[in-house]
Design a protein around this motif. Structure first.
Motif, PDB file in Angstrom:
ATOM      1  N   GLY A  33      32.846  11.190  -4.608  1.00  0.00           N
ATOM      2  CA  GLY A  33      31.787  11.815  -3.829  1.00  0.00           C
ATOM      3  C   GLY A  33      32.255  12.499  -2.561  1.00  0.00           C
ATOM      4  O   GLY A  33      31.462  13.187  -1.901  1.00  0.00           O
ATOM      5  N   THR A  85      33.163  14.086   5.919  1.00  0.00           N
ATOM      6  CA  THR A  85      32.115  13.222   5.358  1.00  0.00           C
ATOM      7  C   THR A  85      31.392  12.417   6.433  1.00  0.00           C
ATOM      8  O   THR A  85      30.270  11.985   6.233  1.00  0.00           O
ATOM      9  N   GLN A 115      36.071   6.229   5.528  1.00  0.00           N
ATOM     10  CA  GLN A 115      36.794   6.459   4.279  1.00  0.00           C
ATOM     11  C   GLN A 115      38.047   5.587   4.221  1.00  0.00           C
ATOM     12  O   GLN A 115      38.529   5.116   5.256  1.00  0.00           O
ATOM     13  N   LEU A 144      27.871  13.467   7.336  1.00  0.00           N
ATOM     14  CA  LEU A 144      26.771  13.076   6.453  1.00  0.00           C
ATOM     15  C   LEU A 144      26.640  11.565   6.292  1.00  0.00           C
ATOM     16  O   LEU A 144      25.741  11.085   5.605  1.00  0.00           O
ATOM     17  N   ALA A 145      27.531  10.806   6.916  1.00  0.00           N
ATOM     18  CA  ALA A 145      27.578   9.357   6.696  1.00  0.00           C
ATOM     19  C   ALA A 145      26.375   8.627   7.277  1.00  0.00           C
ATOM     20  O   ALA A 145      25.973   7.575   6.769  1.00  0.00           O
ATOM     21  N   LYS A 147      29.313  20.090   1.669  1.00  0.00           N
ATOM     22  CA  LYS A 147      28.066  20.155   2.431  1.00  0.00           C
ATOM     23  C   LYS A 147      28.346  20.227   3.927  1.00  0.00           C
ATOM     24  O   LYS A 147      27.705  20.993   4.662  1.00  0.00           O
ATOM     25  N   ALA A 148      29.304  19.408   4.383  1.00  0.00           N
ATOM     26  CA  ALA A 148      29.646  19.401   5.805  1.00  0.00           C
ATOM     27  C   ALA A 148      30.244  20.735   6.237  1.00  0.00           C
ATOM     28  O   ALA A 148      29.940  21.245   7.320  1.00  0.00           O
ATOM     29  N   ASN A 201      24.688  13.606  12.069  1.00  0.00           N
ATOM     30  CA  ASN A 201      24.269  14.861  11.439  1.00  0.00           C
ATOM     31  C   ASN A 201      24.328  16.060  12.380  1.00  0.00           C
ATOM     32  O   ASN A 201      24.439  17.203  11.917  1.00  0.00           O
ATOM     33  N   ASP A 251      38.629  13.966  -4.846  1.00  0.00           N
ATOM     34  CA  ASP A 251      38.068  12.624  -5.006  1.00  0.00           C
ATOM     35  C   ASP A 251      39.121  11.598  -5.411  1.00  0.00           C
ATOM     36  O   ASP A 251      39.028  10.421  -5.044  1.00  0.00           O
ATOM     37  N   GLU A 290      32.029  16.525  -2.686  1.00  0.00           N
ATOM     38  CA  GLU A 290      30.657  17.053  -2.564  1.00  0.00           C
ATOM     39  C   GLU A 290      30.170  16.980  -1.122  1.00  0.00           C
ATOM     40  O   GLU A 290      29.604  17.948  -0.591  1.00  0.00           O
ATOM     41  N   ASP A 291      30.396  15.838  -0.470  1.00  0.00           N
ATOM     42  CA  ASP A 291      29.969  15.701   0.923  1.00  0.00           C
ATOM     43  C   ASP A 291      30.780  16.611   1.845  1.00  0.00           C
ATOM     44  O   ASP A 291      30.246  17.139   2.830  1.00  0.00           O
ATOM     45  N   SER A 292      32.054  16.804   1.534  1.00  0.00           N
ATOM     46  CA  SER A 292      32.894  17.687   2.348  1.00  0.00           C
ATOM     47  C   SER A 292      32.393  19.126   2.283  1.00  0.00           C
ATOM     48  O   SER A 292      32.356  19.828   3.299  1.00  0.00           O
TER      49      SER A 292
END
Length: 349
Positions: free
Chosen positions: A177, A136, A64, A139-140, A184-185, A145, A171, A180-182
């Motif tokens: 994005g 993130t 990032q 998921l990168a 999910k993580a 994972n 964001d 959203e990824d944060s």
């Protein structure tokens, strides 16, 4: 976005940042020296209390490019701690049992190719490990994972930045994005037990202001975060750390570009709290740079303000000398002493 270094910005040079911090940009601008404030509080020169936290920056590479980043981290940064330097860190830990906590940071520390080896080796020394995960990274790439399971296996405390509990504000600060990824993580971390009281797996979040202002009450903000994240996403976490943005690197660049630099520094000065000053993290922490050089804190590290005295590299680590050193301070230190104070663990007063 690119890092300041890749853009050949003058702020990529630590001495340029220090010059601005000490003298400002406008003729006649003068901020009361931080040393003078410490003197009035009976704290100058500032000395360590007990060394307990061994903070290691394993590299500036990150997936990032956050607008407030004091490290100026990003994908284009190639500074990475070698396994040889990590081995020197392990030797220092072996010889100094008082260093009970190892705080691993970056960049995205997980991007260091020796990261997992380092965590496993530290765990064998029976130390508490904190990893500062940007979320993130999980998921990168598929190779990251399984980080939640790896953290669980080694009982790692996870500290993750989440600028706000809404998408727009997050964001804006960290990139499209990221929110959203944060989320999910965080759900993945919850899935293996992180943030749930009965598991003992600690998940703490970090709030940074999105502009030139101080963070609100940490306790009140934590309640807001917990309610919003639980109701909207079913996410649980343990504590929220509210951290003041220090006028270093990209946040300094933002302050200068937006014309907020002098007002922000005056705001920090007016909020100076001697109780927070007495509890600053540099009094119980040693910071190790990716190249093995030692610093009083992560912020001094980014300004290339190496330790005073002869013990300046991990290869020269000497607890007695470090315990008796004088901590180097400057105008940026106002960020750690404003209001309730700020540290890598949030408020200090």
């Amino acid at each position: 976005m690119k890092s300041l270094l890749a853009e050949h910005s003058r702020l990529a040079i630590a001495s340029e940042q220090i010059d601005i911090l000490e003298h400002g940009q406008s003729p006649g601008y003068r901020l009361i020296p931080f040393q003078q404030q410490l003197e009035a509080s009976g704290l100058y020169p500032l000395h360590p209390t007990t060394l307990e936290v061994f903070q290691v920056n394993v590299g500036k590479m990150c997936n990032q490019v956050c607008k407030h980043c004091h490290v100026d981290a990003g994908p284009d940064r190639k500074e990475i701690m070698s396994q040889e330097t990590m081995q020197l860190c392990l030797e220092a830990l072996k010889n100094n049992p008082s260093l009970k906590t190892v705080d691993i940071t970056g960049g995205a520390p997980e991007m260091n190719p020796h990261f997992r080896w380092f965590v496993e080796a530290i765990k064998k020394l029976d130390r508490h490990i904190i990893v500062r995960c940007n979320l993130t990274i999980i998921l990168a790439n598929s190779k990251y994972n399984h980080l939640p399971e790896f953290y669980k296996q080694h009982q790692v405390e996870v500290v993750s930045s989440l600028p706000f509990y809404t998408q727009d504000r997050t964001d804006r600060q960290r990139g499209n994005g990221v929110f959203e990824d944060s989320i999910k993580a965080l759900q993945m971390l919850n899935g293996v037990g992180y943030g749930l009281e009965e598991t003992g797996l600690t998940l703490n979040l970090v709030y940074n202001p999105a502009g030139a202002f101080l963070p609100p009450s940490q306790l009140a903000l934590e309640k807001e975060y917990k309610t919003a994240l639980s109701n909207q996403y079913g996410i649980a976490f343990n504590n929220l750390f509210a951290i003041t943005n220090l006028p270093i690197s990209r946040f300094l660049d933002y302050l200068l570009q937006s014309g907020n630099y002098e007002k922000y520094m005056e705001k920090l000065l007016m909020a100076y709290n001697p109780v927070a000053a007495a509890n600053v993290m540099c009094r119980n922490t040693i910071s190790v740079g990716w190249d093995g050089y030692l610093y009083d804190c992560d912020f001094n590290q980014m300004l290339d303000l190496k330790l005073s005295g002869s013990c300046r590299h991990i290869a020269q680590f000497n607890t007695e000398k470090l315990q008796n050193r004088e901590i180097i301070v400057g105008q940026h230190c106002y960020g750690c002493t404003a209001g309730a104070g700020s540290s890598c663990g949030g408020a200090v007063a």
